[in-house]
Design a protein around this motif. Sequence first.
Motif, short mmCIF file in Angstrom:
data_model
loop_
_atom_site.label_atom_id
_atom_site.label_comp_id
_atom_site.label_asym_id
_atom_site.label_seq_id
_atom_site.Cartn_x
_atom_site.Cartn_y
_atom_site.Cartn_z
N ASN A 355 31.69 41.88 43.85
CA ASN A 355 32.08 41.21 42.60
C ASN A 355 32.57 42.19 41.54
OD1 ASN A 355 31.35 38.61 43.51
ND2 ASN A 355 29.19 39.04 43.06
N HIS A 357 34.56 44.60 39.22
CA HIS A 357 35.96 44.59 38.81
C HIS A 357 36.61 45.94 39.13
CE1 HIS A 357 39.59 44.07 36.44
NE2 HIS A 357 39.33 45.23 35.83
N ASP A 503 46.53 34.07 39.03
CA ASP A 503 45.18 34.62 39.21
C ASP A 503 44.76 34.56 40.68
OD1 ASP A 503 45.03 35.14 36.52
OD2 ASP A 503 43.85 33.35 36.03
N LYS A 507 43.59 37.65 42.93
CA LYS A 507 42.30 37.65 43.62
C LYS A 507 42.47 38.01 45.10
CE LYS A 507 38.39 34.63 44.77
NZ LYS A 507 37.82 33.25 44.63
N ARG A 510 43.09 41.59 45.55
CA ARG A 510 41.85 42.36 45.49
C ARG A 510 41.20 42.45 46.86
NH1 ARG A 510 37.68 40.47 43.11
NH2 ARG A 510 36.75 42.48 42.52
#
Length: 563
Positions: A355, A357, A503, A507, A510
């Motif tokens: 989780n 960042h 977004d 995500k 990531r």
Amino acid sequence: MSVKAKAIYTFLSENKEEISIQENEELVIFDDKSVDGWFQGENSRGEKGLFPASYVEVIRTRSNSNVTDCSISPAGSLGNDSSYIPSTPNTPLHLQRSFNDDDDDDDDWDDWDDRSTVVDDGDHIRSPGANGHAHRSPLSNNPNVHYRAKPHMERQDSISSSRKGSMVGRNLNRFSSFVRSGVEAFVLGDVPMMAKIAESYTIEMGPVWPLWKESPQPFSCSIEDPTKQTKFKGIKTYISYRVTPSHTGRPVYRRYKHFDWLYNRLLHKFTVISVPHLPEKQATGRFEEDFIEKRKRRLILWMNHMTSHPVLSQYEGFEHFLMCADDKQWKLGKRRAEKDEMVGAHFMLTLQIPNEHQDLQDVEERIDTFKAFAKKMDDSVMQLTHVASELVRKHLGGFRKEFQRLGNSFQSISHAFMLDPPHSSEALNKAISHTGRTYENIGEMFAEQPKYDLFHMLDKLSLYQGLLVNFPDIIHLQKGAFAKVKESQRMSDEGKMDQDEADGIRKRCRTVGFALQAEMSHFHRQREVDFKDMMQAYLTEQIAFYQRVVQQLDRTLHMYDCL
């Protein structure tokens, strides 16, 4: 018909039938048809022999234009038929398939594999596997032709038309690794979630970088007793290896083609993991003792890398390879592995990321740093491989001959002293003669030494060449994902895309970033272990070798003490 060509990679010959070629070297190919993925030709130094077809560009002038057509041809075909594309530049030699190799596709003969090892998805020709390597389609009867594949998980026209106003553009190059791997489709949200995902791989935040979560049941695996076997009353000959995983203790017996099947399943499934290539095949001398021993050593290193990887070691197909001893169950498990849906883009859905960042700009800079490191390490590994190979040649040839010449010269002195008996000292003559034999023995010791140190160093360097060659394609996946994030944010700022959609792309980027960083972390950790072991083993053997040389010389020296 002879044609001109240019080497695009350096290749170092390993037997007398092959010749070495250097990157950018001009070559002459004697025949425009390759044999088992090898060309026969001549290098710029006038040496004639075999070299891999995938390492060269064939230069052919088009009849209807002044443009020179340079095409990489793994099969030796000089045409530019649009129905296939050549191997990717980084495709290792062992991916070039051959019907004549003892361990290659003999599915028409072998009850182990009565069909292709690649499952055909309807009328769809499967995409090339992970790491940018192409795989032969089962629809092809020519093992050396790599067909142009339809991009995996490509968007449907209906989706494109319904989201036309806000869609992030797709790459124009539909055969880039970013597209072929399915990562583009994943990042853009075109990979549907599965109703049930049976497998899961976790990425944890380490002290510096993300890490793959360690396997809950680590194990090792031995490969021993390569045995020459035959079938069909001696028509087919192959080598079988005894493979024993530590957590079961039960051996299974595998041929090279079984390893090759596993390797291709790993490539197809694990998009962002560097799977090192298998030990290379050889055009001649497949059953010679030295080649069998070399292949066994390199299979052991390959297997050690598989078992030490937290993700690869947990793959169901790998467990099947290591544990299944029943022929019927083997076929069922093999088919099941080939029908695995969680491959390529879908593999990304199995990843559980932290989780924490991470600023994408920082991640991009970190990956750029690793890219420069990997390029430098690849060059250095190639350089050390070349130097070590040359040293092996000197041990086997030059050093041995020089010490033999020195020993013969001492023997000649001893024989000369014996020609005048009244003034001859028998003890001195014996000592000088023994000195000659000592240096001849030292020459033989030099010739034997590479099998204890340099061969093992070259084995480890070969493994890392196979790892490093994959990273440019893997890094390209992340670069493509970064580009989509930037494009989606620009479109959102211009009001052409919902922020939620942008977004979502960020995500999913990531996820790709965490996976690549975890793989980079594993590479660094394993590199430190492997190179420490390699250097310690090399220095230990070197010290032991020179101590044996000193002992030989010391015993010879004492023969002069009592004169």
